[in-house]
Write a protein that holds these residues in place. Structure first.
Motif, PDB file in Angstrom:
ATOM      1  N   ASN A 250       3.813  -5.325  15.652  1.00  0.00           N
ATOM      2  CA  ASN A 250       5.118  -5.999  15.620  1.00  0.00           C
ATOM      3  C   ASN A 250       6.107  -5.165  14.809  1.00  0.00           C
ATOM      4  O   ASN A 250       6.024  -5.122  13.580  1.00  0.00           O
ATOM      5  N   PRO A 251       7.062  -4.480  15.444  1.00  0.00           N
ATOM      6  CA  PRO A 251       7.981  -3.592  14.709  1.00  0.00           C
ATOM      7  C   PRO A 251       8.796  -4.319  13.648  1.00  0.00           C
ATOM      8  O   PRO A 251       9.020  -3.769  12.561  1.00  0.00           O
ATOM      9  N   LYS A 252       9.240  -5.534  13.937  1.00  0.00           N
ATOM     10  CA  LYS A 252      10.037  -6.285  12.965  1.00  0.00           C
ATOM     11  C   LYS A 252       9.219  -6.601  11.729  1.00  0.00           C
ATOM     12  O   LYS A 252       9.699  -6.471  10.593  1.00  0.00           O
ATOM     13  N   LEU A 253       7.967  -7.016  11.928  1.00  0.00           N
ATOM     14  CA  LEU A 253       7.090  -7.320  10.799  1.00  0.00           C
ATOM     15  C   LEU A 253       6.800  -6.055  10.002  1.00  0.00           C
ATOM     16  O   LEU A 253       6.776  -6.087   8.765  1.00  0.00           O
ATOM     17  N   VAL A 254       6.587  -4.939  10.698  1.00  0.00           N
ATOM     18  CA  VAL A 254       6.328  -3.669  10.015  1.00  0.00           C
ATOM     19  C   VAL A 254       7.502  -3.304   9.118  1.00  0.00           C
ATOM     20  O   VAL A 254       7.323  -2.924   7.956  1.00  0.00           O
ATOM     21  N   ARG A 255       8.736  -3.428   9.631  1.00  0.00           N
ATOM     22  CA  ARG A 255       9.922  -3.094   8.832  1.00  0.00           C
ATOM     23  C   ARG A 255      10.037  -3.999   7.609  1.00  0.00           C
ATOM     24  O   ARG A 255      10.354  -3.542   6.507  1.00  0.00           O
ATOM     25  N   THR A 256       9.776  -5.295   7.804  1.00  0.00           N
ATOM     26  CA  THR A 256       9.880  -6.257   6.690  1.00  0.00           C
ATOM     27  C   THR A 256       8.851  -5.945   5.612  1.00  0.00           C
ATOM     28  O   THR A 256       9.180  -5.881   4.415  1.00  0.00           O
ATOM     29  N   ARG A 257       7.607  -5.754   6.015  1.00  0.00           N
ATOM     30  CA  ARG A 257       6.540  -5.508   5.042  1.00  0.00           C
ATOM     31  C   ARG A 257       6.729  -4.160   4.344  1.00  0.00           C
ATOM     32  O   ARG A 257       6.494  -4.041   3.135  1.00  0.00           O
ATOM     33  N   ARG A 258       7.150  -3.171   5.083  1.00  0.00           N
ATOM     34  CA  ARG A 258       7.350  -1.863   4.466  1.00  0.00           C
ATOM     35  C   ARG A 258       8.509  -1.895   3.471  1.00  0.00           C
ATOM     36  O   ARG A 258       8.455  -1.193   2.457  1.00  0.00           O
ATOM     37  N   ARG A 259       9.522  -2.673   3.741  1.00  0.00           N
ATOM     38  CA  ARG A 259      10.601  -2.771   2.755  1.00  0.00           C
ATOM     39  C   ARG A 259      10.097  -3.426   1.475  1.00  0.00           C
ATOM     40  O   ARG A 259      10.466  -3.036   0.367  1.00  0.00           O
ATOM     41  N   GLN A 260       9.218  -4.423   1.607  1.00  0.00           N
ATOM     42  CA  GLN A 260       8.608  -5.043   0.427  1.00  0.00           C
ATOM     43  C   GLN A 260       7.765  -4.015  -0.331  1.00  0.00           C
ATOM     44  O   GLN A 260       7.799  -3.971  -1.572  1.00  0.00           O
ATOM     45  N   ILE A 261       7.007  -3.218   0.399  1.00  0.00           N
ATOM     46  CA  ILE A 261       6.186  -2.180  -0.227  1.00  0.00           C
ATOM     47  C   ILE A 261       7.062  -1.168  -0.949  1.00  0.00           C
ATOM     48  O   ILE A 261       6.790  -0.772  -2.084  1.00  0.00           O
ATOM     49  N   VAL A 262       8.129  -0.728  -0.292  1.00  0.00           N
ATOM     50  CA  VAL A 262       9.047   0.252  -0.876  1.00  0.00           C
ATOM     51  C   VAL A 262       9.658  -0.275  -2.170  1.00  0.00           C
ATOM     52  O   VAL A 262       9.663   0.417  -3.201  1.00  0.00           O
ATOM     53  N   ASP A 263      10.168  -1.505  -2.150  1.00  0.00           N
ATOM     54  CA  ASP A 263      10.830  -2.055  -3.341  1.00  0.00           C
ATOM     55  C   ASP A 263       9.858  -2.192  -4.506  1.00  0.00           C
ATOM     56  O   ASP A 263      10.212  -1.914  -5.662  1.00  0.00           O
ATOM     57  N   ALA A 264       8.634  -2.617  -4.219  1.00  0.00           N
ATOM     58  CA  ALA A 264       7.634  -2.742  -5.281  1.00  0.00           C
ATOM     59  C   ALA A 264       7.232  -1.371  -5.803  1.00  0.00           C
ATOM     60  O   ALA A 264       7.082  -1.170  -7.020  1.00  0.00           O
ATOM     61  N   ALA A 265       7.074  -0.415  -4.895  1.00  0.00           N
ATOM     62  CA  ALA A 265       6.643   0.926  -5.290  1.00  0.00           C
ATOM     63  C   ALA A 265       7.691   1.624  -6.148  1.00  0.00           C
ATOM     64  O   ALA A 265       7.351   2.328  -7.105  1.00  0.00           O
ATOM     65  N   VAL A 266       8.963   1.433  -5.815  1.00  0.00           N
ATOM     66  CA  VAL A 266      10.037   2.066  -6.595  1.00  0.00           C
ATOM     67  C   VAL A 266       9.936   1.655  -8.055  1.00  0.00           C
ATOM     68  O   VAL A 266      10.006   2.486  -8.965  1.00  0.00           O
ATOM     69  N   ARG A 267       9.784   0.368  -8.294  1.00  0.00           N
ATOM     70  CA  ARG A 267       9.698  -0.120  -9.679  1.00  0.00           C
ATOM     71  C   ARG A 267       8.507   0.494 -10.407  1.00  0.00           C
ATOM     72  O   ARG A 267       8.605   0.904 -11.569  1.00  0.00           O
ATOM     73  N   LEU A 268       7.371   0.555  -9.725  1.00  0.00           N
ATOM     74  CA  LEU A 268       6.165   1.098 -10.351  1.00  0.00           C
ATOM     75  C   LEU A 268       6.263   2.605 -10.566  1.00  0.00           C
ATOM     76  O   LEU A 268       5.865   3.121 -11.615  1.00  0.00           O
TER      77      LEU A 268
END
Length: 222
Positions: free
Chosen positions: A17-35
């Motif tokens: 699901n491309p939409k789900l992939v984009r949503t989850r990856r944005r969550q991953i990106v935002d969390a990873a940036v902080r860490l």
């Protein structure tokens, strides 16, 4: 195991699901940036990224294959947001100098919103595998090329003075660096300037010589 497929960024995913992939990856990106900013890229375990998003490590690997992928997605996210902002400003149908000024403003605002991501790009791009580093640099060149086209349009419309190609390219790179400066030196600038004030000043500064009709030349050009 489901067969992985490449998405538009070149990072493979098990999820279809491309939409789900984009949503989850944005969550991953935002969390990873902080860490990554807090601990550094190399000292941040992949499992900790998963925990910060609320995933199991297995769920994380449904969207990325490695921590390198996560870092690349951070870089890709900032470039994606910049291009969306630029194209949004361009859709307002402004041309010439008005169009260029509008896009400069939007670009700096995106750099403000994505300041942590942008800072991380410069700190950790060297940690990326060669193929991802090449993609990041290609994205930078492509975005700079949009500014080159806008400056050329303003010259053609007669709202900017005639400039050699080398001078147009240098002006485009100056615009890019101006957005980066707001992100990198915000510790100083935000205490003295509003974002609107910074945009207004830097836009005047970048375009002043051309508005006055001076022909810009690159000294020492090879």
């Amino acid at each position: 195991m489901a067969r992985k497929r490449p998405d538009e960024a070149g990072v493979v995913s098990q999820v279809k699901n491309p939409k789900l992939v984009r949503t989850r990856r944005r969550q991953i990106v935002d969390a990873a940036v902080r860490l990554f900013i807090e601990k550094g890229f190399h000292k941040t375990p992949t499992r900790q990224i998963a925990e910060a998003v609320g995933f199991s490590i297995g769920s994380l690997y449904e969207y990325v294959s490695s921590k390198d992928d996560v870092l690349y997605l951070v870089c890709d996210a900032i470039h994606d947001e910049i291009e969306k902002g630029i194209h949004s400003a361009m859709s307002a149908k402004k041309t010439g100098l008005d169009g260029l000024e509008a896009v400069i403003g939007i670009y700096i605002r995106v750099c403000d919103t994505m300041a942590d991501h942008l800072q991380l790009i410069y700190q950790e791009t060297k940690s990326l595998p060669k193929k991802w580093r090449s993609h990041v640099l290609e994205n930078e060149v492509r975005i700079t090329g949009i500014f080159v086209e806008l400056i050329e349009n303003a010259v053609e419309k007669g709202t900017l003075a005639t400039m050699e190609r080398s001078s147009i390219e240098l002006m485009a790179h100056n615009i890019m660096v101006t957005g980066h400066m707001w992100a990198f030196r915000r510790w100083f600038l935000k205490g003295r300037y509003t974002l609107d004030g910074y945009i207004a000043f830097q836009t005047r500064f970048i375009l002043a010589a051309a508005k006055e009709g001076r022909k810009s030349q690159v000294i020492g050009q090879r």
